[in-house]
Scaffold this motif. Sequence first.
Motif, mmCIF file in Angstrom:
data_model
loop_
_atom_site.group_PDB
_atom_site.id
_atom_site.type_symbol
_atom_site.label_atom_id
_atom_site.label_comp_id
_atom_site.label_asym_id
_atom_site.label_seq_id
_atom_site.Cartn_x
_atom_site.Cartn_y
_atom_site.Cartn_z
ATOM 1 N N ASP A 136 58.263 32.463 45.662
ATOM 2 C CA ASP A 136 58.549 32.483 44.225
ATOM 3 C C ASP A 136 57.249 32.194 43.470
ATOM 4 O OD1 ASP A 136 59.763 32.326 41.723
ATOM 5 O OD2 ASP A 136 60.634 30.352 42.070
ATOM 6 N N ILE A 137 56.892 33.037 42.516
ATOM 7 C CA ILE A 137 55.693 32.820 41.691
ATOM 8 C C ILE A 137 55.941 31.607 40.798
ATOM 9 C CG2 ILE A 137 54.242 33.740 39.842
ATOM 10 C CD1 ILE A 137 54.967 36.562 40.899
ATOM 11 N N ARG A 138 54.995 30.658 40.793
ATOM 12 C CA ARG A 138 55.153 29.459 39.962
ATOM 13 C C ARG A 138 54.098 29.357 38.869
ATOM 14 N NH1 ARG A 138 58.652 25.800 41.110
ATOM 15 N NH2 ARG A 138 58.601 25.907 38.868
ATOM 16 N N HIS A 139 52.903 29.916 39.108
ATOM 17 C CA HIS A 139 51.842 29.831 38.107
ATOM 18 C C HIS A 139 50.809 30.920 38.385
ATOM 19 C CE1 HIS A 139 48.356 28.206 35.902
ATOM 20 N NE2 HIS A 139 49.270 27.684 35.130
ATOM 21 N N VAL A 140 50.266 31.491 37.326
ATOM 22 C CA VAL A 140 49.208 32.498 37.453
ATOM 23 C C VAL A 140 48.091 32.135 36.486
ATOM 24 C CG1 VAL A 140 48.597 34.933 37.150
ATOM 25 C CG2 VAL A 140 50.807 34.323 38.151
ATOM 26 N N THR A 141 46.851 32.168 36.997
ATOM 27 C CA THR A 141 45.667 31.981 36.169
ATOM 28 C C THR A 141 44.847 33.259 36.246
ATOM 29 O OG1 THR A 141 45.632 29.619 36.676
ATOM 30 C CG2 THR A 141 43.624 30.563 35.754
ATOM 31 N N VAL A 142 44.402 33.746 35.087
ATOM 32 C CA VAL A 142 43.595 34.964 35.012
ATOM 33 C C VAL A 142 42.294 34.615 34.306
ATOM 34 C CG1 VAL A 142 43.479 37.351 34.191
ATOM 35 C CG2 VAL A 142 45.694 36.361 34.822
ATOM 36 N N ARG A 143 41.172 35.061 34.900
ATOM 37 C CA ARG A 143 39.859 34.873 34.290
ATOM 38 C C ARG A 143 39.168 36.226 34.209
ATOM 39 N NH1 ARG A 143 35.096 35.417 35.696
ATOM 40 N NH2 ARG A 143 35.510 35.353 37.925
ATOM 41 N N HIS A 144 38.661 36.549 33.019
ATOM 42 C CA HIS A 144 37.931 37.809 32.820
ATOM 43 C C HIS A 144 36.575 37.446 32.260
ATOM 44 C CE1 HIS A 144 37.601 41.894 30.558
ATOM 45 N NE2 HIS A 144 36.972 41.934 31.707
ATOM 46 N N GLY A 145 35.542 37.723 33.033
ATOM 47 C CA GLY A 145 34.194 37.373 32.603
ATOM 48 C C GLY A 145 33.209 38.457 32.945
ATOM 49 N N GLY A 146 31.944 38.189 32.655
ATOM 50 C CA GLY A 146 30.892 39.158 32.879
ATOM 51 C C GLY A 146 30.756 39.606 34.315
ATOM 52 N N ASP A 147 31.040 38.704 35.265
ATOM 53 C CA ASP A 147 30.866 39.054 36.671
ATOM 54 C C ASP A 147 32.116 39.655 37.302
ATOM 55 O OD1 ASP A 147 32.347 36.679 36.678
ATOM 56 O OD2 ASP A 147 31.573 36.114 38.644
ATOM 57 N N GLY A 148 33.268 39.451 36.709
ATOM 58 C CA GLY A 148 34.460 40.013 37.330
ATOM 59 C C GLY A 148 35.756 39.495 36.757
ATOM 60 N N ILE A 149 36.804 39.859 37.455
ATOM 61 C CA ILE A 149 38.158 39.469 37.080
ATOM 62 C C ILE A 149 38.735 38.700 38.254
ATOM 63 C CG2 ILE A 149 40.457 40.331 36.517
ATOM 64 C CD1 ILE A 149 38.874 42.830 35.358
ATOM 65 N N ALA A 150 39.294 37.529 37.976
ATOM 66 C CA ALA A 150 39.912 36.717 39.017
ATOM 67 C C ALA A 150 41.360 36.445 38.636
ATOM 68 C CB ALA A 150 39.162 35.403 39.191
ATOM 69 N N VAL A 151 42.229 36.509 39.634
ATOM 70 C CA VAL A 151 43.640 36.198 39.438
ATOM 71 C C VAL A 151 44.028 35.221 40.551
ATOM 72 C CG1 VAL A 151 45.995 37.098 39.335
ATOM 73 C CG2 VAL A 151 44.086 38.494 38.481
ATOM 74 N N VAL A 152 44.566 34.066 40.167
ATOM 75 C CA VAL A 152 45.039 33.077 41.131
ATOM 76 C C VAL A 152 46.542 32.937 40.926
ATOM 77 C CG1 VAL A 152 44.879 30.691 41.938
ATOM 78 C CG2 VAL A 152 42.835 31.861 41.079
ATOM 79 N N VAL A 153 47.307 33.180 42.003
ATOM 80 C CA VAL A 153 48.767 33.078 41.934
ATOM 81 C C VAL A 153 49.189 31.912 42.824
ATOM 82 C CG1 VAL A 153 50.967 34.249 42.306
ATOM 83 C CG2 VAL A 153 48.952 35.567 41.607
ATOM 84 N N ARG A 154 49.943 30.988 42.255
ATOM 85 C CA ARG A 154 50.482 29.858 43.029
ATOM 86 C C ARG A 154 51.955 30.124 43.310
ATOM 87 N NH1 ARG A 154 51.162 24.141 40.418
ATOM 88 N NH2 ARG A 154 52.703 25.441 39.474
#
Length: 182
Positions: A44-62
């Motif tokens: 079950d997805i509980r939390h998602v963090t998204v970061r968009h910056g000059g070097d890339g895109i990061a997605v962390v799913v807990r």
Amino acid sequence: MSLGKPLLSVLVAGAALVALVGAPAAAETAGYRDPADASASLTDIRHVTVRHGGDGIAVVVRFTDLRRRSTGGPAGLSVFFDTVGRRRGPEFQLGTGLQAGTDYQLVRSRHRRGVGDPIDCDYSVRLRYDADRMVLHADRDCLGTPDRVRVGVLMTDEWDGSHPVEDWLGEPRSWTAWLTAG
């Protein structure tokens, strides 16, 4: 549909994500909580963090309980990337299994379906079973170097193939807020 304003402050979420992926502080970051609404699944997805910056895109799913091996059957995750607001739907998507030994690939997307060969660029997925997390990082050029991006996340658990469990971050087919590269 949109998830609306992020639930975590940009600064707190940004600091946490910088520690995970070593990103510069100029990135725009947002975090989103998801209720325990897929209780029939350990993933079950509980939390998602998204970061968009000059070097890339990061997605962390807990997740509730991410396991290396599942006696309940396979589960997978799709991360959809919308980079062109005037077009309907995502332009790219990443699909990954959630158990040890599964593979992942980033492809172009049409009507939320992967099309074509995997994109040849620098991206990675790490499954952190000890922390119940999946960490995705993709260079911005993987997605056409967009100025802004929004993300949709879908977990599918196939424990019972006749009744798969689906869990979207937020409402079905919803998106995070637009994040602009720093």
